[in-house]
Design a protein around this motif. Structure first.
Motif, PDB file in Angstrom:
ATOM      1  N   ALA A   1       0.827  -1.209   0.000  1.00  4.99           N
ATOM      2  CA  ALA A   1       0.000   0.000   0.000  1.00  4.99           C
ATOM      3  C   ALA A   1       0.861   1.257   0.000  1.00  4.99           C
ATOM      4  O   ALA A   1       0.560   2.237  -0.693  1.00  4.99           O
ATOM      5  CB  ALA A   1      -0.930  -0.007   1.215  1.00  4.99           C
ATOM      6  N   SER A   2       1.956   1.214   0.762  1.00  4.04           N
ATOM      7  CA  SER A   2       2.842   2.381   0.801  1.00  4.04           C
ATOM      8  C   SER A   2       3.536   2.581  -0.535  1.00  4.04           C
ATOM      9  O   SER A   2       3.791   3.725  -0.950  1.00  4.04           O
ATOM     10  CB  SER A   2       3.871   2.220   1.918  1.00  4.04           C
ATOM     11  N   GLN A   3       3.846   1.472  -1.240  1.00  4.84           N
ATOM     12  CA  GLN A   3       4.427   1.599  -2.567  1.00  4.84           C
ATOM     13  C   GLN A   3       3.459   2.263  -3.543  1.00  4.84           C
ATOM     14  O   GLN A   3       3.859   3.120  -4.348  1.00  4.84           O
ATOM     15  CB  GLN A   3       4.822   0.214  -3.098  1.00  4.84           C
ATOM     16  N   ARG A   4       2.197   1.865  -3.475  1.00  6.82           N
ATOM     17  CA  ARG A   4       1.198   2.482  -4.352  1.00  6.82           C
ATOM     18  C   ARG A   4       1.044   3.967  -4.032  1.00  6.82           C
ATOM     19  O   ARG A   4       0.936   4.806  -4.942  1.00  6.82           O
ATOM     20  CB  ARG A   4      -0.141   1.756  -4.208  1.00  6.82           C
ATOM     21  N   ASP A   5       1.046   4.289  -2.755  1.00  7.61           N
ATOM     22  CA  ASP A   5       0.933   5.700  -2.371  1.00  7.61           C
ATOM     23  C   ASP A   5       2.149   6.495  -2.836  1.00  7.61           C
ATOM     24  O   ASP A   5       2.015   7.647  -3.274  1.00  7.61           O
ATOM     25  CB  ASP A   5       0.781   5.816  -0.853  1.00  7.61           C
ATOM     26  N   ALA A   6       3.341   5.882  -2.732  1.00  9.40           N
ATOM     27  CA  ALA A   6       4.549   6.579  -3.172  1.00  9.40           C
ATOM     28  C   ALA A   6       4.532   6.806  -4.677  1.00  9.40           C
ATOM     29  O   ALA A   6       4.920   7.872  -5.165  1.00  9.40           O
ATOM     30  CB  ALA A   6       5.790   5.789  -2.767  1.00  9.40           C
ATOM     31  N   SER A   7       4.059   5.795  -5.431  1.00 16.36           N
ATOM     32  CA  SER A   7       3.975   5.954  -6.883  1.00 16.36           C
ATOM     33  C   SER A   7       2.970   7.035  -7.255  1.00 16.36           C
ATOM     34  O   SER A   7       3.217   7.841  -8.159  1.00 16.36           O
ATOM     35  CB  SER A   7       3.585   4.617  -7.525  1.00 16.36           C
ATOM     36  N   ALA A   8       1.840   7.046  -6.564  1.00 17.21           N
ATOM     37  CA  ALA A   8       0.834   8.073  -6.843  1.00 17.21           C
ATOM     38  C   ALA A   8       1.363   9.457  -6.519  1.00 17.21           C
ATOM     39  O   ALA A   8       1.131  10.427  -7.259  1.00 17.21           O
ATOM     40  CB  ALA A   8      -0.436   7.785  -6.045  1.00 17.21           C
ATOM     41  N   GLN A   9       2.086   9.574  -5.409  1.00 16.75           N
ATOM     42  CA  GLN A   9       2.627  10.871  -5.034  1.00 16.75           C
ATOM     43  C   GLN A   9       3.706  11.320  -6.008  1.00 16.75           C
ATOM     44  O   GLN A   9       3.850  12.515  -6.284  1.00 16.75           O
ATOM     45  CB  GLN A   9       3.187  10.812  -3.613  1.00 16.75           C
ATOM     46  N   GLN A  10       4.464  10.371  -6.559  1.00 16.70           N
ATOM     47  CA  GLN A  10       5.477  10.707  -7.552  1.00 16.70           C
ATOM     48  C   GLN A  10       4.820  11.246  -8.816  1.00 16.70           C
ATOM     49  O   GLN A  10       5.319  12.193  -9.446  1.00 16.70           O
ATOM     50  CB  GLN A  10       6.317   9.475  -7.872  1.00 16.70           C
ATOM     51  N   LEU A  11       3.698  10.662  -9.208  1.00 12.70           N
ATOM     52  CA  LEU A  11       2.955  11.169 -10.360  1.00 12.70           C
ATOM     53  C   LEU A  11       2.416  12.569 -10.086  1.00 12.70           C
ATOM     54  O   LEU A  11       2.403  13.429 -10.978  1.00 12.70           O
ATOM     55  CB  LEU A  11       1.808  10.217 -10.705  1.00 12.70           C
ATOM     56  N   ARG A  12       1.975  12.798  -8.869  1.00 13.27           N
ATOM     57  CA  ARG A  12       1.504  14.144  -8.516  1.00 13.27           C
ATOM     58  C   ARG A  12       2.653  15.153  -8.584  1.00 13.27           C
ATOM     59  O   ARG A  12       2.450  16.296  -8.986  1.00 13.27           O
ATOM     60  CB  ARG A  12       0.881  14.141  -7.124  1.00 13.27           C
ATOM     61  N   LEU A  13       3.839  14.714  -8.176  1.00 11.21           N
ATOM     62  CA  LEU A  13       4.997  15.608  -8.259  1.00 11.21           C
ATOM     63  C   LEU A  13       5.321  15.930  -9.710  1.00 11.21           C
ATOM     64  O   LEU A  13       5.612  17.085 -10.050  1.00 11.21           O
ATOM     65  CB  LEU A  13       6.202  14.953  -7.577  1.00 11.21           C
ATOM     66  N   GLN A  14       5.283  14.928 -10.577  1.00 11.90           N
ATOM     67  CA  GLN A  14       5.538  15.182 -11.993  1.00 11.90           C
ATOM     68  C   GLN A  14       4.497  16.125 -12.587  1.00 11.90           C
ATOM     69  O   GLN A  14       4.826  17.005 -13.387  1.00 11.90           O
ATOM     70  CB  GLN A  14       5.560  13.855 -12.757  1.00 11.90           C
ATOM     71  N   ALA A  15       3.231  15.945 -12.196  1.00 15.52           N
ATOM     72  CA  ALA A  15       2.183  16.841 -12.677  1.00 15.52           C
ATOM     73  C   ALA A  15       2.401  18.258 -12.153  1.00 15.52           C
ATOM     74  O   ALA A  15       2.175  19.242 -12.871  1.00 15.52           O
ATOM     75  CB  ALA A  15       0.810  16.320 -12.242  1.00 15.52           C
ATOM     76  N   ALA A  16       2.856  18.359 -10.900  1.00 17.68           N
ATOM     77  CA  ALA A  16       3.129  19.685 -10.342  1.00 17.68           C
ATOM     78  C   ALA A  16       4.279  20.364 -11.074  1.00 17.68           C
ATOM     79  O   ALA A  16       4.265  21.586 -11.278  1.00 17.68           O
ATOM     80  CB  ALA A  16       3.446  19.567  -8.846  1.00 17.68           C
ATOM     81  N   GLU A  17       5.288  19.585 -11.479  1.00 15.95           N
ATOM     82  CA  GLU A  17       6.399  20.153 -12.233  1.00 15.95           C
ATOM     83  C   GLU A  17       5.940  20.640 -13.608  1.00 15.95           C
ATOM     84  O   GLU A  17       6.346  21.715 -14.059  1.00 15.95           O
ATOM     85  CB  GLU A  17       7.513  19.111 -12.380  1.00 15.95           C
ATOM     86  N   GLN A  18       5.091  19.858 -14.268  1.00 13.01           N
ATOM     87  CA  GLN A  18       4.556  20.292 -15.559  1.00 13.01           C
ATOM     88  C   GLN A  18       3.740  21.564 -15.396  1.00 13.01           C
ATOM     89  O   GLN A  18       3.835  22.500 -16.212  1.00 13.01           O
ATOM     90  CB  GLN A  18       3.687  19.178 -16.162  1.00 13.01           C
ATOM     91  N   ASP A  19       2.936  21.622 -14.348  1.00  8.84           N
ATOM     92  CA  ASP A  19       2.122  22.815 -14.104  1.00  8.84           C
ATOM     93  C   ASP A  19       3.003  24.019 -13.801  1.00  8.84           C
ATOM     94  O   ASP A  19       2.729  25.139 -14.256  1.00  8.84           O
ATOM     95  CB  ASP A  19       1.157  22.554 -12.941  1.00  8.84           C
ATOM     96  N   ALA A  20       4.067  23.792 -13.038  1.00  2.94           N
ATOM     97  CA  ALA A  20       4.978  24.896 -12.711  1.00  2.94           C
ATOM     98  C   ALA A  20       5.683  25.405 -13.961  1.00  2.94           C
ATOM     99  O   ALA A  20       5.883  26.618 -14.121  1.00  2.94           O
ATOM    100  CB  ALA A  20       6.004  24.439 -11.661  1.00  2.94           C
ATOM    101  N   ARG A  21       6.077  24.488 -14.856  1.00  2.00           N
ATOM    102  CA  ARG A  21       6.705  24.919 -16.110  1.00  2.00           C
ATOM    103  C   ARG A  21       5.742  25.776 -16.930  1.00  2.00           C
ATOM    104  O   ARG A  21       6.137  26.801 -17.503  1.00  2.00           O
ATOM    105  CB  ARG A  21       7.149  23.702 -16.925  1.00  2.00           C
TER     106      ARG A  21
END
Length: 227
Positions: free
Chosen positions: A97-117
């Motif tokens: 479960a923690s792995q799934r949460d970490a993967s989801a949070q990593q995707l959110r970080l990538q989306a945040a980087e795209q939004d910031a760009r």
């Protein structure tokens, strides 16, 4: 301008060495200063740490115990043990479960980087546009100022009526109002860019004044036929 168009323009800007350094430098500042991006990075790091902690429960556990007994003689003992659970379903499920949460949070970080760009590119081009509009407004005001001077000279020499001079002054005042509004737009655009980078922006690299058009390789008729 749509966000997709802004991103595409940013990529084109980064492809040119004459303009890329400035935009890339601002991106480096924004990665450290943008609150939304910093929050996403912090959440991703915390979730990644939680995943590593959950995984530690599945690894072999080693313990070391030491004791000392005093009497007629001194006795020191030390024992160590290594244990490994064959199957710990709760710990395994928690790690998964923690792995799934970490993967989801990593995707959110990538989306945040795209939004910031995209927000950075939008603010960058917004400031360039505001500065260009300010330059145009100032040029118009100077032109109307010269027109007022010429109208006053003609009026004094009897070559024009007073209404012409008054009309020129009215146009000059309108142009001055446009200049003031353009100055406020530049200030707002600079503030928007500073909120992303954390520092007051300096002089930005201007866009190229002209682009050389490349001829179609197969001619216009061939492209129309394909379309």
């Amino acid at each position: 301008m749509s966000r997709a168009a802004v991103c595409a323009a940013a990529l084109l800007l980064a492809a040119s060495a004459a303009r890329a350094d400035d935009l890339l430098q601002l991106w480096g500042q924004a990665r450290q200063a943008d609150p939304q991006l910093r929050q996403a990075a912090a959440l991703s790091g915390a979730q990644d740490a939680a995943s590593r902690i959950a995984r530690a429960a599945l690894l072999p556990q080693w313990s070391l115990n030491a004791s000392e007994q005093r009497g007629d003689g001194h006795l020191h003992t030390a024992t160590s043990s290594l244990s490994q659970a064959l199957l710990d379903l709760p710990a395994l499920r928690e790690w998964q479960a923690s792995q799934r949460d970490a993967s989801a949070q990593q995707l959110r970080l990538q989306a945040a980087e795209q939004d910031a760009r995209a927000r950075l590119a939008e603010a960058y081009f917004g400031l360039l546009s505001a500065q260009a509009q300010l330059a145009t407004a100032r040029a118009n005001e100077q032109a109307f100022d010269r027109q007022v001077h010429e109208a006053e000279v003609r009026f004094k020499t009897g070559l024009a009526a007073q209404v012409e001079a008054e009309q020129s002054r009215t146009y000059r005042e309108l142009a001055h109002s446009s200049t003031l509004a353009a100055e406020l737009d530049v200030a707002d655009a600079r503030e928007a860019l500073a909120e992303l980078t954390g520092t007051e922006p300096g002089a930005l690299q201007p866009l190229a004044e002209a682009f050389s058009a490349q001829p179609l390789r197969d001619g216009v008729d061939a492209w129309i036929t394909r379309a």
